[in-house]
Motif scaffolding. Structure first.
Motif, short mmCIF file in Angstrom:
data_model
loop_
_atom_site.label_atom_id
_atom_site.label_comp_id
_atom_site.label_asym_id
_atom_site.label_seq_id
_atom_site.Cartn_x
_atom_site.Cartn_y
_atom_site.Cartn_z
N LEU A 111 0.71 -1.24 -0.13
CA LEU A 111 -0.14 -0.10 -0.03
C LEU A 111 0.96 1.31 -0.02
CD1 LEU A 111 -3.06 1.32 0.12
CD2 LEU A 111 -2.52 0.93 2.80
N TYR A 112 2.08 1.08 0.83
CA TYR A 112 2.77 2.28 0.85
C TYR A 112 3.52 2.55 -0.41
CZ TYR A 112 7.10 5.01 2.44
OH TYR A 112 8.00 5.96 2.27
N VAL A 113 3.73 1.71 -1.06
CA VAL A 113 4.52 1.83 -2.48
C VAL A 113 3.49 2.20 -3.43
CG1 VAL A 113 5.48 0.49 -4.50
CG2 VAL A 113 6.35 0.02 -2.29
N GLU A 114 2.16 1.79 -3.36
CA GLU A 114 1.31 2.51 -4.29
C GLU A 114 1.13 3.79 -4.05
OE1 GLU A 114 -2.29 -0.05 -3.63
OE2 GLU A 114 -1.17 -2.01 -4.48
N GLU A 115 0.90 4.35 -2.78
CA GLU A 115 0.80 5.55 -2.57
C GLU A 115 1.83 6.43 -3.17
OE1 GLU A 115 0.33 5.25 1.82
OE2 GLU A 115 -2.02 5.17 1.63
N LEU A 116 3.21 6.06 -2.70
CA LEU A 116 4.15 6.66 -3.33
C LEU A 116 4.20 7.10 -4.81
CD1 LEU A 116 7.14 5.37 -1.23
CD2 LEU A 116 5.82 7.55 -0.86
N GLN A 117 3.77 5.88 -5.61
CA GLN A 117 3.70 5.90 -6.90
C GLN A 117 2.32 6.86 -7.52
OE1 GLN A 117 2.59 2.18 -8.59
NE2 GLN A 117 2.55 2.87 -10.87
N SER A 118 1.33 6.83 -6.48
CA SER A 118 0.63 8.09 -7.25
C SER A 118 0.79 9.21 -6.70
CB SER A 118 -0.93 7.80 -6.35
OG SER A 118 -0.73 7.90 -4.75
N ILE A 119 1.51 9.68 -5.73
CA ILE A 119 2.16 11.03 -5.60
C ILE A 119 3.04 11.20 -6.83
CG2 ILE A 119 3.43 12.62 -4.07
CD1 ILE A 119 2.69 10.57 -1.70
N ILE A 120 3.92 10.40 -7.11
CA ILE A 120 4.80 10.72 -8.22
C ILE A 120 4.07 10.76 -9.70
CG2 ILE A 120 6.92 9.95 -9.42
CD1 ILE A 120 7.74 8.60 -6.87
N GLU A 121 3.12 9.95 -9.76
CA GLU A 121 2.56 10.02 -10.97
C GLU A 121 1.41 11.31 -11.17
OE1 GLU A 121 1.29 6.21 -12.15
OE2 GLU A 121 3.33 5.32 -12.57
N GLY A 122 0.87 11.05 -10.13
CA GLY A 122 -0.31 12.21 -9.96
C GLY A 122 -0.07 13.68 -9.68
N TYR A 123 0.98 13.78 -9.18
CA TYR A 123 1.47 15.04 -8.66
C TYR A 123 3.02 15.64 -9.40
CZ TYR A 123 -2.10 15.39 -4.96
OH TYR A 123 -3.25 15.28 -4.46
N ALA A 124 3.87 14.87 -9.05
CA ALA A 124 5.41 15.50 -9.58
C ALA A 124 5.47 15.20 -10.96
CB ALA A 124 6.41 14.53 -8.95
N THR A 125 4.86 14.32 -11.76
CA THR A 125 4.92 14.23 -13.21
C THR A 125 4.09 15.15 -13.96
OG1 THR A 125 5.28 11.63 -12.84
CG2 THR A 125 4.68 12.49 -15.25
N GLU A 126 3.05 15.65 -13.39
CA GLU A 126 2.06 16.59 -13.92
C GLU A 126 2.54 17.87 -13.92
OE1 GLU A 126 -1.06 16.42 -15.02
OE2 GLU A 126 -0.98 14.24 -14.89
N LEU A 127 3.50 18.08 -12.83
CA LEU A 127 4.53 19.43 -13.01
C LEU A 127 5.02 19.88 -14.17
CD1 LEU A 127 5.37 19.85 -9.29
CD2 LEU A 127 3.79 21.35 -10.44
N ASP A 128 5.32 18.64 -14.75
CA ASP A 128 6.13 18.51 -15.98
C ASP A 128 5.31 18.77 -17.14
OD1 ASP A 128 8.50 18.71 -14.37
OD2 ASP A 128 8.63 16.58 -14.48
N LYS A 129 4.24 18.63 -17.22
CA LYS A 129 3.46 18.63 -18.52
C LYS A 129 3.09 19.99 -18.99
CE LYS A 129 1.60 13.98 -17.58
NZ LYS A 129 0.38 13.28 -17.66
#
Length: 925
Positions: A546-564
């Motif tokens: 669950l922790y890994v899934e949450e980290l993945q959602s943060i990176i893909e849902g927030y950090a990656t969106e910043l670069d789009k």
């Protein structure tokens, strides 16, 4: 807390409304503007300003916002009054009317003189009223009908609109009271719901019953209040509809229609509130009932467990083998009586009850299932043990019966002294011959075969009755002996002692073996340990996923969106080029857990004892959290600046996250502290088993990592230190203390004064330096205070000495510098804190000493010191002073070891000193 502003209600100004100097009859202008009428009222000029303002404010608050936005039409009826009253009315309305005015219609005084005065007065004083709307003076109600339709005017103004002021007040009061009731009821339900949500479930049956009864009672009370409120609203709605249906030909005015809509809306709101509350209550009530079921289950489990343990103890005390047929039959009877005990049936029924709770989706499945497993395990153990005892007792019973039928007891019963006479020998011979005739008929096996077949169940007493010779051989020997004795004797026969091998009481060196018990016990212990360990291991793996899934959602849902590019217009200016500040090294943490740590934990699923090794293997990799936590204050500060932006709201909406990003950025901090808790639980279930040592070392490692992370958070808050903190070595300890200072070179008054005024200092102990800082609490942007540490002073550890105990206070210790030129008396908050610091400083000093032990002291000097130790103290002191200049490591005999001071080399009589007992007779000069 800011007090809620309550709107003005009819009951607050009931007496002013009853005076009827202003009315809201429900009439409307041609464009739908609400009409407020000021009828003739003799005491209008004497009305207090507050009463006038309250009534007018209340009347303007009743129409809908749409109607009020059109503007109010004011009708002032002064036909029987004077111009002075008209002027007063206009002045008051101009100065205090709170609503939006559209038109003012004035029915001027009807008497000729007053009408003339009114005409002149309105011309002269129109500008004095400062009204931005037209003021139209009317001579009669007929003129009024030209502006307002008769259907919108009351009968006093020549219209046919039905209006009863007393009834209007009563209706308004009822509607507002109902609205207050609905709001109050909703607030009570909300508070009760909050109390329910925050209620902690009790741990015993009685408290759970009391809590359930209390909540049921409060729920029933609120339910009754809801019922009464619904009844009140339904009655009010019926009255409004009944009033509207009295004149079916007359269309209801907008105010009446709005009253009807208001009551229906309040009823609908009350119904929604009730439905929502009932749904929440049903869930809470179910959980409380399940909690009561769980407490009953746990209580019954404890009682059944005690009974089963007693039953198992009684069963274990039963002998496996009796010493005779009667005894074996009694043991079998006792064993059957144990099996008929109610405890066994209760254990089965209780386990079935637990299964039913699990199948009913009980919230505490993880607590119920192990207890069901435990009950069935004990039941199975009892049943299996009983079956074993039955088998052994059945064989024992068969053995004793066979021995009765065999000649063993016959041979043992024939007394040798009686067989010495001819008559006794003949009688014994006849018994033997009769038995041999029937032995073939019974087809008895030999005693040796009996011994070999049932050796495992034979007691020592039974075994001595089974001699090593076979049955035919024994009888043949006895038969021959008795024949010789029965022959006619010519001389007296002297008695002889019985042969040792025929004695039934001969002890045997063989001892019975008990098989199977050790193995069963071992399996039972393993059964107790493995189940909880695997449960904790499963929890560790599931939470890690669950922790890994949450980290993945943060990176893909927030950090990656910043670069789009398509999201760039939503990104706040404060966040530009600060992605690394907000997220820190979160991607590095995610990669480690996703690619490495999670897989290694999953590999330990079937072997929980290996998890300690897994943590030890990744000790260095887990240090990534230190960097993340050091960046956390900067991340939080940046989030406070731009957390409310549309970018984050849009990302949260896409991810369907219930919490905002800052809550998820806290997950790594929470996770690194959770590992040591899980390891502690694992260690409780793995005492003295394989992997325990690795688990203990892994727990110590994780605690050290958490401490290191915590210390680093304090380190980054140090300000004013000109050097590089990372060059000071590892940060070993940090904490707040009271500090007194003494300086040899300072003024004596300063020295004396320092004894009574401690300084509050936060100390940072590095392997190379000790820092003294002053802790400051700083508030940033109105949020919680964050500490900072202002650098004040530092001591190099290479020139530091320590005195463990200070007279007068066990929590104090001394740190001194450069031969006690500077002395710092440090007071800890507790003895434990003091001992930890003293121990850590001692380790640093010992480490420095170990580093110096590599220096090879001249052999002659060592011999000199050893010889001087046997001589005078002054000669020894000279040798040490000489060695001090050369900074060598000296060997000192045991007699003078305790009299030397680490770091200086002066005698106890000269200076206060620190005795370090761990230096094994070597001191650094």
């Amino acid at each position: 807390m800011q007090q809620e502003i309550r709107p003005l209600l009819a009951k607050d100004i009931i007496e002013q409304l009853k005076r009827q100097f202003a009315l809201l009859s429900g009439g409307r202008g041609k464009d739908g503007a609400p009409i407020i009428t000021f009828p003739e009222y003799a005491g209008f000029s004497d009305l207090p300003d507050e009463d006038f303002l309250n009534v007018v404010t209340y009347l303007t608050s009743i129409p809908s916002l749409d109607a009020a936005s059109i503007g109010f039409i004011i009708i002032i009826d002064r036909r029987r009054d004077k111009w002075s009253s008209v002027r007063t009315s206009l002045a008051r309305i101009a100065g205090a009317f709170p609503g939006n005015l559209q038109l003012v219609l004035v029915l001027r005084p009807s008497r000729f003189i007053q009408r003339a005065i009114a005409d002149i007065g309105i011309r002269l004083h129109r500008d004095d009223f400062k009204m931005k709307v037209p003021i139209i003076m009317l001579n009669s109600v007929s003129d009024l009908h030209g502006y307002i339709d008769k259907a919108q005017l009351t009968c006093e103004l020549g219209g046919n609109l039905e209006y009863c002021h007393k009834q209007w007040i009563s209706l308004r009061t009822a509607i507002e009271n109902f609205a207050v009731t609905v709001k109050s009821t909703a607030q009570k339900l909300q508070k009760f719901g909050t109390d329910l949500a925050e209620t902690e479930l009790p741990n015993d049956v009685r408290c759970t019953k009391d809590l359930l009864a209390a909540h049921n009672e409060k729920h029933d009370k609120l339910k009754e209040e809801l019922k009464q409120a619904m009844k009140e609203g339904t009655t009010l709605l019926s009255c409004i509809k009944e009033q509207a249906n009295k004149n079916p030909n007359n269309k209801s005015n907008p105010d009446e229609a709005e009253n009807l809509t208001t009551v229906e809306r309040l009823l609908a709101q009350l119904d929604e509130t009730e439905n929502a509350f009932e749904q929440f209550w049903s869930k809470h009530h179910l959980k409380l009932e399940q909690c009561l079921q769980l407490r009953h289950f746990e209580q019954d489990f404890r009682e059944v467990k005690v009974s089963l343990d007693s039953l198992m103890a009684t069963q274990a005390a039963l002998s496996d083998i009796g010493d005779c047929v009667t005894r074996v039959e009694q043991l079998l009877k006792d064993l059957r009586a144990l099996e008929e005990k109610e405890s066994l049936e209760k254990a089965q029924l209780h386990a079935l009850h637990g299964d039913q709770l699990i199948q009913s989706n009980h919230y505490a499945v993880d607590s119920i299932r192990p207890k069901c497993v435990e009950l069935r395990r004990i039941y199975d153990n009892f049943t299996n043990e009983a079956k074993k005892k039955y088998d052994i007792l059945a064989k024992s019973h068969e053995i004793h019966k066979l021995m009765d039928k065999s000649g063993v007891y016959l041979l043992a019963s024939q007394a040798v002294d009686k067989c010495q006479s001819q008559e006794g020998a003949e009688a014994a011979l006849q018994d033997i011959e009769r038995f041999l005739e029937t032995a073939k008929e019974h087809q008895l096996s030999s005693l040796k075969d009996l011994y070999n077949q049932y050796e495992i169940v034979l007691t020592q007493e039974v075994k001595v009755r089974l001699p090593g010779d076979s049955e035919p051989e024994m009888f043949e020997k006895r038969h021959v002996s008795l024949k010789r004795l029965s022959a006619k004797q010519t001389r007296p026969v002297q008695p002889v002692a019985p042969r040792p091998e025929s004695s039934p009481k001969r002890s045997s060196p063989r001892t019975p073996r008990t098989a199977g018990h050790g193995e069963s016990e071992n399996q039972r212990v393993n059964g107790l340990n493995i189940l909880p360990s695997r449960h904790i291991m499963n929890e560790l793996i599931e939470t890690e996923r669950l922790y890994v899934e949450e980290l993945q959602s943060i990176i893909e849902g927030y950090a990656t969106e910043l670069d789009k590019a398509e999201s760039s217009h939503l990104v706040p200016a404060a966040l530009q080029d600060k992605k690394e500040v907000l997220f820190g090294n979160l991607p590095e943490i995610y990669e480690f857990h996703n690619r490495t740590f999670l897989k290694e934990l999953e590999n330990c699923a079937e072997n929980p004892e290996l998890v300690g090794t897994c943590f030890l293997k990744r000790k260095e990799d887990l240090q990534v959290y230190e960097k993340y936590c050091q960046n956390k204050p900067r991340s939080e500060s940046l989030w406070r600046q731009c957390g409310d932006s549309a970018f984050f709201q849009e990302c949260q909406k896409k991810l369907d996250h219930k919490l905002s990003l800052d809550a998820y950025l806290l997950k790594p901090v929470q996770r690194i502290t959770k590992y040591q808790l899980l390891l502690k639980e694992m260690l409780k279930c793995s005492k003295n088993s394989e992997g325990t040592a690795e688990l203990e070392e892994a727990l110590a490692t994780m605690l050290d990592i958490v401490k290191s992370v915590n210390d680093s958070m304090h380190q980054i808050a140090i300000t004013g230190f000109e050097g590089n903190l990372y060059e000071l070595g590892k940060l070993l300890m940090q904490g707040s203390f009271n500090v007194w200072t003494e300086h040899k070179k300072g003024h004596s008054k300063v020295k004396d004064l320092a004894r009574f005024k401690p300084m509050q200092r936060h100390l940072f102990l590095y392997s190379k330096m000790l820092l003294f800082c002053k802790k400051r609490e700083e508030t940033s942007d109105g949020h919680e205070k964050s500490p900072s540490y202002s650098f004040k002073h530092s001591l190099k550890m290479s020139a530091v000495g320590i005195t463990e105990n200070v007279k007068g206070d066990l929590k104090k210790f001394e740190v001194w510098y450069n031969g006690r030129e500077e002395v710092y008396i440090i007071q800890a908050s507790s003895m434990d804190v003091k001992n930890m610091w003293v121990s850590e400083i001692r380790k640093v000093l010992t480490g420095q000493l170990e580093a110096c032990r590599g220096t090879r002291a001249p052999r002659v000097l060592n011999q000199l010191i050893r010889s001087k130790c046997r001589g005078s103290s002054s000669m020894l002191e000279k040798s040490i002073r000489s060695a001090t200049r050369r900074r060598v490591c000296l060997s000192v005999c045991g007699q003078h070891r305790a009299r030397m001071m680490c770091g200086l080399g002066y005698f106890q009589r000269r200076e206060p000193f620190f005795v370090c007992h761990s230096f094994s007779g070597k001191i650094l000069i």
